[in-house]
Scaffold this active site. Sequence first.
Site, mmCIF file in Angstrom:
data_model
loop_
_atom_site.group_PDB
_atom_site.id
_atom_site.type_symbol
_atom_site.label_atom_id
_atom_site.label_comp_id
_atom_site.label_asym_id
_atom_site.label_seq_id
_atom_site.Cartn_x
_atom_site.Cartn_y
_atom_site.Cartn_z
ATOM 1 N N ASP A 1 2.344 -4.111 12.345
ATOM 2 C CA ASP A 1 2.622 -5.517 12.110
ATOM 3 C C ASP A 1 4.081 -5.932 12.277
ATOM 4 O O ASP A 1 4.795 -6.264 11.319
ATOM 5 C CB ASP A 1 2.118 -5.936 10.720
ATOM 6 C CG ASP A 1 2.070 -7.456 10.593
ATOM 7 O OD1 ASP A 1 1.701 -7.945 9.516
ATOM 8 O OD2 ASP A 1 2.428 -8.138 11.571
ATOM 9 N N ARG B 1 -7.577 -11.186 -3.796
ATOM 10 C CA ARG B 1 -6.250 -11.488 -4.312
ATOM 11 C C ARG B 1 -5.824 -12.816 -3.704
ATOM 12 O O ARG B 1 -6.164 -13.118 -2.565
ATOM 13 C CB ARG B 1 -5.242 -10.376 -4.025
ATOM 14 C CG ARG B 1 -4.990 -10.056 -2.574
ATOM 15 C CD ARG B 1 -4.263 -8.728 -2.448
ATOM 16 N NE ARG B 1 -4.078 -8.373 -1.047
ATOM 17 C CZ ARG B 1 -2.920 -8.446 -0.404
ATOM 18 N NH1 ARG B 1 -1.832 -8.875 -1.053
ATOM 19 N NH2 ARG B 1 -2.821 -8.109 0.866
ATOM 20 N N THR C 1 0.400 -4.001 4.955
ATOM 21 C CA THR C 1 0.877 -5.057 5.840
ATOM 22 C C THR C 1 -0.282 -5.550 6.700
ATOM 23 O O THR C 1 -0.081 -6.336 7.621
ATOM 24 C CB THR C 1 2.034 -4.571 6.729
ATOM 25 O OG1 THR C 1 2.644 -5.696 7.370
ATOM 26 C CG2 THR C 1 1.568 -3.563 7.755
ATOM 27 N N HIS D 1 6.235 -9.703 11.223
ATOM 28 C CA HIS D 1 7.199 -10.076 10.186
ATOM 29 C C HIS D 1 8.596 -10.097 10.815
ATOM 30 O O HIS D 1 8.906 -9.277 11.669
ATOM 31 C CB HIS D 1 7.130 -9.079 9.022
ATOM 32 C CG HIS D 1 5.793 -9.047 8.347
ATOM 33 N ND1 HIS D 1 5.284 -10.108 7.640
ATOM 34 C CD2 HIS D 1 4.837 -8.090 8.307
ATOM 35 C CE1 HIS D 1 4.089 -9.802 7.172
ATOM 36 N NE2 HIS D 1 3.788 -8.575 7.565
ATOM 37 N N ASP E 1 -0.305 -13.559 -6.015
ATOM 38 C CA ASP E 1 0.841 -12.997 -5.287
ATOM 39 C C ASP E 1 1.792 -14.127 -4.905
ATOM 40 O O ASP E 1 1.456 -14.985 -4.080
ATOM 41 C CB ASP E 1 0.355 -12.269 -4.017
ATOM 42 C CG ASP E 1 1.473 -11.463 -3.361
ATOM 43 O OD1 ASP E 1 1.166 -10.566 -2.556
ATOM 44 O OD2 ASP E 1 2.656 -11.744 -3.673
ATOM 45 N N TYR F 1 10.695 -6.341 4.798
ATOM 46 C CA TYR F 1 10.200 -6.278 6.176
ATOM 47 C C TYR F 1 11.197 -5.594 7.109
ATOM 48 O O TYR F 1 11.247 -5.887 8.296
ATOM 49 C CB TYR F 1 9.877 -7.690 6.678
ATOM 50 C CG TYR F 1 8.725 -8.353 5.953
ATOM 51 C CD1 TYR F 1 8.837 -9.647 5.468
ATOM 52 C CD2 TYR F 1 7.530 -7.690 5.726
ATOM 53 C CE1 TYR F 1 7.783 -10.261 4.787
ATOM 54 C CE2 TYR F 1 6.478 -8.287 5.058
ATOM 55 C CZ TYR F 1 6.618 -9.572 4.591
ATOM 56 O OH TYR F 1 5.577 -10.182 3.919
ATOM 57 N N TYR G 1 -2.794 -15.490 -2.697
ATOM 58 C CA TYR G 1 -1.381 -15.838 -2.513
ATOM 59 C C TYR G 1 -1.195 -17.244 -3.080
ATOM 60 O O TYR G 1 -1.998 -18.134 -2.786
ATOM 61 C CB TYR G 1 -1.027 -15.828 -1.026
ATOM 62 C CG TYR G 1 -1.026 -14.454 -0.398
ATOM 63 C CD1 TYR G 1 -2.171 -13.932 0.189
ATOM 64 C CD2 TYR G 1 0.133 -13.678 -0.412
ATOM 65 C CE1 TYR G 1 -2.162 -12.674 0.765
ATOM 66 C CE2 TYR G 1 0.133 -12.419 0.164
ATOM 67 C CZ TYR G 1 -1.017 -11.918 0.743
ATOM 68 O OH TYR G 1 -1.004 -10.670 1.312
ATOM 69 N N GLU H 1 1.873 -10.502 -8.826
ATOM 70 C CA GLU H 1 2.709 -9.743 -7.878
ATOM 71 C C GLU H 1 3.891 -10.599 -7.384
ATOM 72 O O GLU H 1 3.732 -11.798 -7.110
ATOM 73 C CB GLU H 1 1.877 -9.285 -6.683
ATOM 74 C CG GLU H 1 2.669 -8.492 -5.650
ATOM 75 C CD GLU H 1 1.801 -7.561 -4.851
ATOM 76 O OE1 GLU H 1 1.599 -7.824 -3.654
ATOM 77 O OE2 GLU H 1 1.322 -6.563 -5.422
ATOM 78 N N HIS I 1 6.264 -4.736 -4.648
ATOM 79 C CA HIS I 1 6.281 -3.802 -3.524
ATOM 80 C C HIS I 1 7.508 -2.900 -3.620
ATOM 81 O O HIS I 1 8.563 -3.337 -4.068
ATOM 82 C CB HIS I 1 6.369 -4.586 -2.209
ATOM 83 C CG HIS I 1 5.200 -5.467 -1.959
ATOM 84 N ND1 HIS I 1 4.073 -5.052 -1.304
ATOM 85 C CD2 HIS I 1 4.963 -6.754 -2.302
ATOM 86 C CE1 HIS I 1 3.204 -6.046 -1.247
ATOM 87 N NE2 HIS I 1 3.710 -7.092 -1.836
#
Length: 389
Positions: free
Chosen positions: A42, A162, A295, A45, A193, A90, A164, A219, A244
Site C-alpha cells: 500500500d 471497526r 494497511t 499513503h 478509530d 506511513y 473510522y 484507537e 499503532h
Amino acid sequence: MKISKVKLTAVGVPRHTGFVNKHVIVQLETDEGAVGIGEMSDFSHLPRYSVDMKDLEATLDSILIGKNPFDTADINRELDLNFPQALYYYEKGSFIRNGVDTALYDVCSKFLGVSMSDLLGGRQREKFKVCYPIFRHRFMDEVDENIEIVRNRLEQGFDTFRLYVGKNVDADEAFLDRVYSEFAGKVTIKSLDFSHLLDWKDALRATKRLSKYHFELVESPAFWNDFEGLNHFRLQCEFPVSEHVWSPRQQYEMIKKDSVDIFNIAPVFIGGLTAARKAAYAAEVAGKSVLIGTTQELSIGTSAMAHFGSALPHLNYTSDPTGPELYIDDIVTDKIQYENGFLRLPDRKIAGIGVDLDWNKIEKYRVPDLSWGDVSVHQLQDRTSQTRG
Ligand SMILES: O=C(O)C(=O)C[C@@H](O)[C@H](O)C(=O)O
Ligand SMILES: [Mg+2]
Ligand SMILES: [Mg+2]
C-alpha cells in the site's frame, strides 16, 4: 544458501470502493533454487513521496546479493541503516523493509520444508478473529451505504466491524444508532478509530458522545506521537486505548508514558516480521495487549500476518487484516481464507508463507511505477474513489 537476485514487481489493485492501491511484490532468488516472496504493501499513503522502482531494486541487490537469508538479524540491521526507522506511521522505508523481511522468512521456511509460522514461534491458534473496516463518514448520506456494507458482510460471516470516526460525528452517531437498531445482538463494533485527526480533548468529547453505543476500544485518539495526550485520554476514558506501533522509539515512549492499553502491531508499519516480533515482546514485558493492525495488504502480506499472529500469547483483541476482502482481486493462485470472520492460517503442512504468485493476475494488475496522480484528502484518508470533499 545465498541470495542471488532481488526482483520487484509493482501492481495496482482496486478496492470495491474504486480506490486503487499500489503494492510491490518481492522475490528473493537464491543459489539453492528456493525463491522467497514478500509484499511491500500500500504505497498509496503519502502519495507525493514516491519510490523509484528501478533504483530500489538496484539498492536491494547491492545490499542483499551474497547474503545468507537465515541471517535475518544482520540483514535487518543493514536495512535499518538504509531505510531508517522514523517516528511516522506511513514511513515508506518500513514498507520496503517489511517486504524484504517477509521474503527472508518465506525462503528460509521453504528451504527447511516447514510452515513460516514454525520460524515465528509456532502456532497457538489456526485462526484469529478479524473485523471489517467501515471508512469515515464525511457526509450523512454515506450512512446508508455503510449500513449496506454491514448487512452484506454480516451475511458473509463478518459480525465484527471497526468504525473510522471524527470528521462528522453526527453521521457517526447516526450510523451507530442504525447498527444497534437493525443488527442488535448480531453485530459488534470493535473500535472507534480517530486516525490521529483530532487532539485528545476533541476525541474524548466525541468518544463520550458515542459511548451510549457499545464498542470495545478506541484507537489513535490523539495527534501523532502525542504520548502525553494519549495518556490523558486514556485516564479519562472508560474504554481501552490502542495505538499503532511505527517505531521502537515511539513504542518506548508509549510504554514510558503509559499511553495505551493495547499495541496495534502490523509488520508493514514497523518494518517487518523481525521488528514486529520485537514490538510484541516489548508489549508483553510492559503488560500490554496486542492486536494485529493492517494497511490492508494483499494475500501475501496478510498470510505473513496470519503466521505472525498465530504465535502471540497476548493477542487479546480482534485484529484488522482484511485486505483480500477489500480488493476486487488478488495476485496469488489461492487467496488467504476467512471463515465466519476469522482469518485462517494456511495448512501447516505447506512450506513457507502458504500462498503462491499468480502471474496471469500479476500481468493483469502490473503498473510501471509507484507514481501517483492528484487525490483528494477524502479519497486518501478514507480509501475511496468518491470525488466529493
Ligand atoms: O487502522 C488504521 O488506521 C488503518 O487501517 C489505516 C488505513 O488507512 C489502512 O492503511 C488502509 O489502507 O485502509
Ligand atoms: Mg488505525
Ligand atoms: Mg493502507
